[in-house]
Design a protein around this motif. Structure first.
Motif, mmCIF file in Angstrom:
data_model
loop_
_atom_site.group_PDB
_atom_site.id
_atom_site.type_symbol
_atom_site.label_atom_id
_atom_site.label_comp_id
_atom_site.label_asym_id
_atom_site.label_seq_id
_atom_site.Cartn_x
_atom_site.Cartn_y
_atom_site.Cartn_z
ATOM 1 N N ALA A 276 0.826 -1.206 0.000
ATOM 2 C CA ALA A 276 0.000 0.000 0.000
ATOM 3 C C ALA A 276 0.862 1.259 0.000
ATOM 4 C CB ALA A 276 -0.936 -0.016 1.214
ATOM 5 N N GLU A 277 1.919 1.243 0.804
ATOM 6 C CA GLU A 277 2.818 2.395 0.854
ATOM 7 C C GLU A 277 3.516 2.603 -0.492
ATOM 8 O OE1 GLU A 277 5.371 1.347 4.049
ATOM 9 O OE2 GLU A 277 3.808 1.577 5.587
ATOM 10 N N TYR A 278 3.890 1.506 -1.125
ATOM 11 C CA TYR A 278 4.570 1.596 -2.418
ATOM 12 C C TYR A 278 3.656 2.205 -3.479
ATOM 13 C CZ TYR A 278 6.458 -0.017 -6.886
ATOM 14 O OH TYR A 278 6.912 -0.081 -8.171
ATOM 15 N N LEU A 279 2.419 1.717 -3.579
ATOM 16 C CA LEU A 279 1.497 2.271 -4.571
ATOM 17 C C LEU A 279 1.198 3.742 -4.289
ATOM 18 C CD1 LEU A 279 -1.082 -0.638 -5.092
ATOM 19 C CD2 LEU A 279 0.630 0.191 -6.718
ATOM 20 N N GLY A 280 1.061 4.072 -3.022
ATOM 21 C CA GLY A 280 0.817 5.466 -2.677
ATOM 22 C C GLY A 280 1.982 6.357 -3.064
ATOM 23 N N GLN A 281 3.192 5.880 -2.842
ATOM 24 C CA GLN A 281 4.377 6.654 -3.196
ATOM 25 C C GLN A 281 4.491 6.828 -4.706
ATOM 26 O OE1 GLN A 281 6.364 8.279 -1.207
ATOM 27 N NE2 GLN A 281 7.655 9.030 -2.883
ATOM 28 N N VAL A 282 4.228 5.768 -5.459
ATOM 29 C CA VAL A 282 4.268 5.849 -6.924
ATOM 30 C C VAL A 282 3.292 6.911 -7.422
ATOM 31 C CG1 VAL A 282 3.627 4.614 -9.042
ATOM 32 C CG2 VAL A 282 5.082 3.502 -7.336
ATOM 33 N N VAL A 317 -0.050 -10.441 -3.827
ATOM 34 C CA VAL A 317 -0.338 -10.853 -2.446
ATOM 35 C C VAL A 317 -1.211 -9.806 -1.761
ATOM 36 C CG1 VAL A 317 0.712 -11.195 -0.167
ATOM 37 C CG2 VAL A 317 1.674 -12.340 -2.174
ATOM 38 N N TYR A 318 -0.905 -8.550 -1.970
ATOM 39 C CA TYR A 318 -1.672 -7.446 -1.378
ATOM 40 C C TYR A 318 -3.136 -7.507 -1.781
ATOM 41 C CZ TYR A 318 -3.070 -2.483 -0.851
ATOM 42 O OH TYR A 318 -3.721 -1.310 -0.544
ATOM 43 N N ILE A 319 -3.388 -7.773 -3.039
ATOM 44 C CA ILE A 319 -4.764 -7.804 -3.528
ATOM 45 C C ILE A 319 -5.461 -9.096 -3.135
ATOM 46 C CG2 ILE A 319 -6.225 -7.760 -5.589
ATOM 47 C CD1 ILE A 319 -3.942 -6.141 -6.949
ATOM 48 N N ALA A 320 -4.734 -10.208 -3.217
ATOM 49 C CA ALA A 320 -5.372 -11.520 -3.066
ATOM 50 C C ALA A 320 -5.601 -11.926 -1.622
ATOM 51 C CB ALA A 320 -4.532 -12.589 -3.756
ATOM 52 N N GLU A 321 -4.723 -11.523 -0.722
ATOM 53 C CA GLU A 321 -4.705 -12.134 0.602
ATOM 54 C C GLU A 321 -5.253 -11.259 1.727
ATOM 55 O OE1 GLU A 321 -4.244 -15.118 0.623
ATOM 56 O OE2 GLU A 321 -2.805 -15.719 -0.903
ATOM 57 N N SER A 322 -5.758 -10.084 1.440
ATOM 58 C CA SER A 322 -6.213 -9.195 2.516
ATOM 59 C C SER A 322 -7.361 -9.792 3.327
ATOM 60 C CB SER A 322 -6.618 -7.829 1.948
ATOM 61 O OG SER A 322 -7.667 -7.955 1.017
ATOM 62 N N THR A 323 -8.101 -10.749 2.743
ATOM 63 C CA THR A 323 -9.200 -11.381 3.489
ATOM 64 C C THR A 323 -8.674 -12.207 4.659
ATOM 65 O OG1 THR A 323 -9.161 -13.272 1.964
ATOM 66 C CG2 THR A 323 -10.729 -11.510 1.499
ATOM 67 N N LEU A 333 -6.612 -1.753 5.319
ATOM 68 C CA LEU A 333 -6.058 -1.959 3.987
ATOM 69 C C LEU A 333 -7.119 -1.863 2.900
ATOM 70 C CD1 LEU A 333 -3.461 -4.722 4.802
ATOM 71 C CD2 LEU A 333 -2.984 -2.406 4.030
ATOM 72 N N ILE A 334 -8.326 -2.316 3.193
ATOM 73 C CA ILE A 334 -9.414 -2.160 2.234
ATOM 74 C C ILE A 334 -9.670 -0.677 1.979
ATOM 75 C CG2 ILE A 334 -11.913 -2.425 1.917
ATOM 76 C CD1 ILE A 334 -11.660 -5.179 3.211
ATOM 77 N N ALA A 335 -9.593 0.123 3.036
ATOM 78 C CA ALA A 335 -9.774 1.572 2.872
ATOM 79 C C ALA A 335 -8.680 2.156 1.985
ATOM 80 C CB ALA A 335 -9.773 2.252 4.239
ATOM 81 N N VAL A 341 -8.349 3.336 -5.806
ATOM 82 C CA VAL A 341 -9.355 3.344 -6.875
ATOM 83 C C VAL A 341 -9.900 4.755 -7.060
ATOM 84 C CG1 VAL A 341 -11.617 2.493 -7.600
ATOM 85 C CG2 VAL A 341 -9.981 0.924 -6.532
ATOM 86 N N GLU A 342 -10.184 5.431 -5.944
ATOM 87 C CA GLU A 342 -10.741 6.786 -6.027
ATOM 88 C C GLU A 342 -9.760 7.755 -6.671
ATOM 89 O OE1 GLU A 342 -13.809 7.833 -5.481
ATOM 90 O OE2 GLU A 342 -14.336 5.751 -5.058
#
Length: 400
Positions: A276-282, A317-323, A333-335, A341-342
């Motif tokens: 999540a931090e990586y995508l936010g930084q990108v 892993v981030y997308i698949a395993e958060s459940t 993490l869902i937030a 997405v927003e």
């Protein structure tokens, strides 16, 4: 003396659609929470029946899970079969075949809203023969798209046809991966986006020799644990990996792992936070480097494709395993995922003001799923040519 029953006796009437209701409830539960996090009691309670009543319809949880997975594939397979048979009967020209296939597929997948995660992620927990059956049937569906594309463009290079047919299907399948409402305008856009995937002119594949690997692994055990866990979770799924295996991969015992993390879910939480931090930084870096929404969207497309190919294990892993996270960590993490997405939806609306908020979210999800699907087709090979071609397909789908 036993008191006789009062007559007339009114028998308990079971709903005729009980089995369908069970399958529907189970499908939603497995999609939302994952196969391993759902019990038969959970499904029974959601339908309002007892667990014994549930077992009258399904032998066990795996039997129910298999039915849900097969049911999703049934829907899209039937739709594409019907479209192909209709085209054969009417001898429709290629353009009409394409429109019919795209329309029928989208209609079937809209009915599977929010359940595509079962096929995308949870199907790895099917037994080998059942997983093979699902894969074979999906290959047949992909083949329908390839056949239509070849009719439309008989001279298309095989490398391009493989990417473009899967991209077209991915646009449509994206509606089964989220629960954002689908307006008629959004459906029209997705049909047009799938057709643009068919029509795109991709850059040629360029030869590439990967440079020799550089770098050394971290000497910190905590970092090693997270890094090796990401590899194991990606390869086999979180629920099939044990603490003992993680420790063995790092060269320590299970108790050694517990000196750094309280639980396996704590390791997963660390990995997901990193993603999540990586995508936010990108995203922040792209926004900081441009002066217009158009340039921001253009830069974000390239950055997102690069991120997915270069760090696919972490992001998958981030997308698949958060459940599999604890409630608080999962909600956090869902937030963050929703915020991502927003960010895309807001940028799309700035560039294309005709979109409503929900339509922009649908389009963003379509773009994400195209990148994910093409990454799988390319076996996640991170080359300059693959980055360029996937980004080109993403631009075609987004019409930018």
């Amino acid at each position: 003396m036993t008191t006789p029953p009062t007559w007339p006796h009114t028998p308990v009437v079971r709903p005729k659609d009980r089995k369908q209701r069970i399958e529907s409830a189970a499908t939603q539960a497995f999609a939302l929470r994952g196969y391993h996090q759902v019990s038969m009691s959970d499904v029974a309670a959601s339908v309002g029946i007892s667990a014994p009543a549930l077992y009258r319809h399904f032998a066990n949880k795996y039997d129910l899970f298999k039915h849900t997975a097969f049911g999703i594939v049934d829907a899209v397979e039937t739709a594409t079969d019907d479209a192909a048979e209709s085209a054969a009967v009417t001898s429709a020209p290629p353009a009409e075949q394409s429109a019919a296939l795209i329309g029928a597929t989208l209609e079937s997948l809209i009915k599977c809203r929010g359940t595509g995660e079962i096929i995308r992620w949870e199907s790895r927990y099917l037994e080998p023969a059942d997983r093979a059956s699902v894969d074979q049937r999906l290959a047949k569906v992909y083949g329908r798209f390839s056949t239509v594309l070849k009719e439309l463009r008989p001279n298309l290079r095989s490398e391009d046809a493989a990417l473009q047919s899967r991209a077209a299907f991915a646009v449509l399948a994206s509606v089964s991966m989220h629960r954002t409402s689908i307006s008629s305008a959004a459906a029209d856009y997705l049909r047009a986006a799938a057709q643009r995937a068919f029509d795109a002119e991709l850059p040629e594949v360029e030869s590439y020799v990967a440079p020799a690997a550089t770098g050394i692994p971290s000497t910190a055990k905590r970092e090693q644990i997270v890094a090796r866990s990401i590899e194991l979770f990606f390869a086999r799924g979180y629920n099939l990996v044990s603490i003992e295996e993680i420790g063995g991969a790092v060269g320590i015992t299970a108790s050694g792992v517990y000196r750094h993390f309280e639980s396996k879910s704590g390791i997963l939480a660390a990995a997901c936070s990193r993603a999540a931090e990586y995508l936010g930084q990108v995203t922040r870096e792209v926004f900081a480097a441009v002066d217009s929404h158009e340039d921001a969207l253009d830069g974000l497309i390239d950055a997102y494709v690069e991120a997915q190919l270069a760090h696919h294990r972490l992001l998958q892993v981030y997308i698949a395993e958060s459940t599999n996270l604890g409630d608080d960590e999962r909600e956090r993490l869902i937030a963050l995922q929703r915020d991502h997405v927003e960010e895309w939806a807001g940028l799309l609306r700035a560039v294309k003001p005709q979109f409503s908020a929900s339509e922009a979210r649908c389009v963003a999800h379509a773009g994400f799923h195209v990148v994910d699907s093409l990454g799988r087709v390319l076996a996640w090979q991170d080359t300059p040519s693959n980055r360029t071609r996937v980004a080109h397909m993403l631009r075609a789908v987004l019409d930018v």
